[in-house]
Design a protein around this motif. Structure first.
Motif, PDB file in Angstrom:
ATOM      1  N   GLY A 232       0.824  -1.210   0.000  1.00 59.91           N
ATOM      2  CA  GLY A 232       0.000   0.000   0.000  1.00 59.91           C
ATOM      3  C   GLY A 232       0.854   1.255   0.000  1.00 59.91           C
ATOM      4  O   GLY A 232       0.417   2.309   0.471  1.00 59.91           O
ATOM      5  N   GLY A 233       2.050   1.140  -0.563  1.00 58.82           N
ATOM      6  CA  GLY A 233       3.013   2.227  -0.457  1.00 58.82           C
ATOM      7  C   GLY A 233       2.775   3.399  -1.375  1.00 58.82           C
ATOM      8  O   GLY A 233       3.513   4.385  -1.313  1.00 58.82           O
ATOM      9  N   ALA A 234       1.745   3.326  -2.243  1.00 62.28           N
ATOM     10  CA  ALA A 234       1.344   4.506  -3.006  1.00 62.28           C
ATOM     11  C   ALA A 234       0.212   5.245  -2.311  1.00 62.28           C
ATOM     12  O   ALA A 234      -0.209   6.306  -2.774  1.00 62.28           O
ATOM     13  CB  ALA A 234       0.920   4.115  -4.420  1.00 62.28           C
ATOM     14  N   GLY A 235      -0.281   4.685  -1.224  1.00 56.66           N
ATOM     15  CA  GLY A 235      -1.369   5.316  -0.491  1.00 56.66           C
ATOM     16  C   GLY A 235      -0.890   6.424   0.427  1.00 56.66           C
ATOM     17  O   GLY A 235       0.284   6.797   0.440  1.00 56.66           O
ATOM     18  N   PHE A 236      -1.809   6.931   1.221  1.00 59.76           N
ATOM     19  CA  PHE A 236      -1.539   8.104   2.054  1.00 59.76           C
ATOM     20  C   PHE A 236      -0.445   7.839   3.079  1.00 59.76           C
ATOM     21  O   PHE A 236       0.642   8.428   3.035  1.00 59.76           O
ATOM     22  CB  PHE A 236      -2.846   8.542   2.712  1.00 59.76           C
ATOM     23  CG  PHE A 236      -2.698   9.594   3.772  1.00 59.76           C
ATOM     24  CD1 PHE A 236      -1.953  10.748   3.544  1.00 59.76           C
ATOM     25  CD2 PHE A 236      -3.307   9.439   5.016  1.00 59.76           C
ATOM     26  CE1 PHE A 236      -1.816  11.723   4.522  1.00 59.76           C
ATOM     27  CE2 PHE A 236      -3.186  10.403   5.988  1.00 59.76           C
ATOM     28  CZ  PHE A 236      -2.435  11.543   5.749  1.00 59.76           C
TER      29      PHE A 236
ATOM     30  N   ASP B 220       1.992  -1.769  -4.644  1.00 63.05           N
ATOM     31  CA  ASP B 220       0.642  -1.192  -4.699  1.00 63.05           C
ATOM     32  C   ASP B 220       0.020  -1.573  -6.030  1.00 63.05           C
ATOM     33  O   ASP B 220       0.700  -1.548  -7.058  1.00 63.05           O
ATOM     34  CB  ASP B 220       0.696   0.332  -4.559  1.00 63.05           C
ATOM     35  CG  ASP B 220      -0.617   0.921  -4.063  1.00 63.05           C
ATOM     36  OD1 ASP B 220      -1.616   0.821  -4.797  1.00 63.05           O
ATOM     37  OD2 ASP B 220      -0.639   1.489  -2.958  1.00 63.05           O
ATOM     38  N   ASP B 221      -1.259  -1.936  -6.022  1.00 63.39           N
ATOM     39  CA  ASP B 221      -1.904  -2.290  -7.286  1.00 63.39           C
ATOM     40  C   ASP B 221      -2.556  -1.091  -7.960  1.00 63.39           C
ATOM     41  O   ASP B 221      -3.120  -1.225  -9.059  1.00 63.39           O
ATOM     42  CB  ASP B 221      -2.921  -3.413  -7.089  1.00 63.39           C
ATOM     43  CG  ASP B 221      -4.057  -3.050  -6.144  1.00 63.39           C
ATOM     44  OD1 ASP B 221      -4.152  -1.866  -5.745  1.00 63.39           O
ATOM     45  OD2 ASP B 221      -4.855  -3.943  -5.803  1.00 63.39           O
TER      46      ASP B 221
ATOM     47  N   PHE C  95       9.316   0.716  -7.182  1.00 63.40           N
ATOM     48  CA  PHE C  95       7.866   0.571  -7.203  1.00 63.40           C
ATOM     49  C   PHE C  95       7.466  -0.692  -7.955  1.00 63.40           C
ATOM     50  O   PHE C  95       7.922  -0.920  -9.080  1.00 63.40           O
ATOM     51  CB  PHE C  95       7.207   1.785  -7.855  1.00 63.40           C
ATOM     52  CG  PHE C  95       5.700   1.708  -7.874  1.00 63.40           C
ATOM     53  CD1 PHE C  95       4.978   1.953  -6.715  1.00 63.40           C
ATOM     54  CD2 PHE C  95       5.026   1.357  -9.029  1.00 63.40           C
ATOM     55  CE1 PHE C  95       3.594   1.853  -6.714  1.00 63.40           C
ATOM     56  CE2 PHE C  95       3.642   1.262  -9.032  1.00 63.40           C
ATOM     57  CZ  PHE C  95       2.931   1.514  -7.879  1.00 63.40           C
ATOM     58  N   VAL C  96       6.626  -1.505  -7.329  1.00 67.95           N
ATOM     59  CA  VAL C  96       6.106  -2.733  -7.938  1.00 67.95           C
ATOM     60  C   VAL C  96       4.589  -2.628  -7.976  1.00 67.95           C
ATOM     61  O   VAL C  96       3.947  -2.513  -6.927  1.00 67.95           O
ATOM     62  CB  VAL C  96       6.532  -3.985  -7.153  1.00 67.95           C
ATOM     63  CG1 VAL C  96       5.923  -5.238  -7.779  1.00 67.95           C
ATOM     64  CG2 VAL C  96       8.045  -4.100  -7.097  1.00 67.95           C
ATOM     65  N   GLU C  97       4.020  -2.669  -9.180  1.00 67.86           N
ATOM     66  CA  GLU C  97       2.574  -2.549  -9.314  1.00 67.86           C
ATOM     67  C   GLU C  97       1.938  -3.932  -9.396  1.00 67.86           C
ATOM     68  O   GLU C  97       1.913  -4.572 -10.449  1.00 67.86           O
ATOM     69  CB  GLU C  97       2.210  -1.738 -10.562  1.00 67.86           C
ATOM     70  CG  GLU C  97       0.708  -1.514 -10.703  1.00 67.86           C
ATOM     71  CD  GLU C  97       0.318  -0.696 -11.919  1.00 67.86           C
ATOM     72  OE1 GLU C  97      -0.885  -0.648 -12.243  1.00 67.86           O
ATOM     73  OE2 GLU C  97       1.230  -0.112 -12.554  1.00 67.86           O
TER      74      GLU C  97
END
Length: 321
Positions: A14-18, A38-39, A54-56
């Motif tokens: 969840g590392g693209a989240g807040f 993060d997906d 970053f891994v999507e």
């Protein structure tokens, strides 16, 4: 915590989240090797640049190989909207299933430490304020129930011999720049800037333990450098009403109209953390951002955005809810 030569990496789900994005950037700035997973099913308010590799992909697509050189996992990936969970409750089973998959992988891959993100919502309407970690769990939404399930899985791994050290952190109303407008303070800021109105659900006397994002990141980093308690609250130990937040915002926009909305289902009157365990684990943190300053910083961040983008974000959130 001493690093193993073969385990130098930190994984933030969840590392693209807040919270995850702010945490990852702080870890990178401190010199850590960080991988963000993060997906992107929820478009981030702040692009994930500066968060490390970053891994999507979703947590459920992680393999043991992905964790081979990881020494610490912050598991922050989550469906998190309380109102949306009443309309789409089955989606929130993913919070449990993703946690099950990740914890099992960490045990199989020999990851030494896992910090699992949970929420004060698991307490429901607590009998005791401030609320200690020992209080009964009484979730009042599908979202909160999914986090109770996640905590039960974490507890099973805590009791299993030879597995990773697992700690659960219960967040209390984290806010700041980059939070989506489905949460209270960014919703008020966004509506204030685009509509010159402040939407307040119910009478506005519901109280929350607001903690500024930079302070939460500081606590997360400090916590992971010490023995992990099974469960710990991350909060300020103080609560403020929604009307208190409105009062601060109207200092900048005195003519803004307060628009009363219907109360949320199963609304909780107050969340307020007992910080006794938190302080024993990491000590009092210096320089905490007070509510007025935190709201000012958050409003300034929203004010620097394109108004059309803000309107689109509000439209998306209102349509989803």
């Amino acid at each position: 915590m001493r690093k193993s030569p073969s385990r130098d990496r930190i994984l933030v789900t969840g590392g693209a989240g807040f919270i995850g994005g702010h945490l990852a950037r702080a870890l990178v700035a401190s010199g850590e090797e960080v991988t963000v997973l993060d997906d992107l099913r929820v478009p981030p308010m702040i692009p994930p640049e500066g968060t490390g590799k970053f891994v999507e992909k979703p947590v459920l697509a992680l393999s043991e190989r992905d964790l081979a050189d990881v020494r610490l996992v912050y598991h922050l990936a989550s469906h998190k909207s309380v109102p949306r969970s009443f309309k789409q409750p089955l989606e929130y089973l993913d919070n449990v299933d993703s946690g099950r998959h990740l914890l099992a992988l960490c045990a199989d891959a020999g990851v030494p430490r896992v910090v699992v993100g949970s929420t004060c919502e698991v307490y429901g309407e607590a009998d005791e304020l401030p609320t200690p970690e020992s209080s009964p769990l009484s979730p009042r939404s599908p979202y909160a129930a999914s986090k109770v399930g996640l905590e039960m899985l974490a507890g099973a791994h805590q009791r299993a011999p030879g597995g990773p050290e697992v700690g659960v952190v219960r967040f209390f109303n984290v806010y700041g720049p980059g939070e989506r407008p489905d949460a209270l303070i960014p919703r008020l800021c966004a509506n204030l800037l685009t509509r010159e109105e402040i939407p307040v659900e119910g009478d506005g006397e519901q109280r929350r333990d607001f903690t500024y994002i930079a302070d939460v990141v500081d606590k997360l980093i400090a916590l992971a450098g010490r023995p992990l308690p099974p469960v710990v609250n991350l909060g300020s130990g103080r609560s403020f009403s929604v009307n208190d937040v409105v009062h601060v915002l109207r200092k900048s926009f005195p003519d803004a109209e307060v628009v009363r909305k219907a109360s949320r289902p199963n609304e909780i009157a107050e969340f307020r953390a007992s910080t006794a365990l938190q302080n024993r684990q990491i000590g009092p943190r210096p320089g905490a951002v007070d509510l007025e300053e935190g709201i000012r910083l958050t409003l300034a961040w929203w004010g620097a955005r394109d108004l059309d983008d803000i309107r689109q974000r509000i439209f998306q959130e209102e349509g989803a809810d």
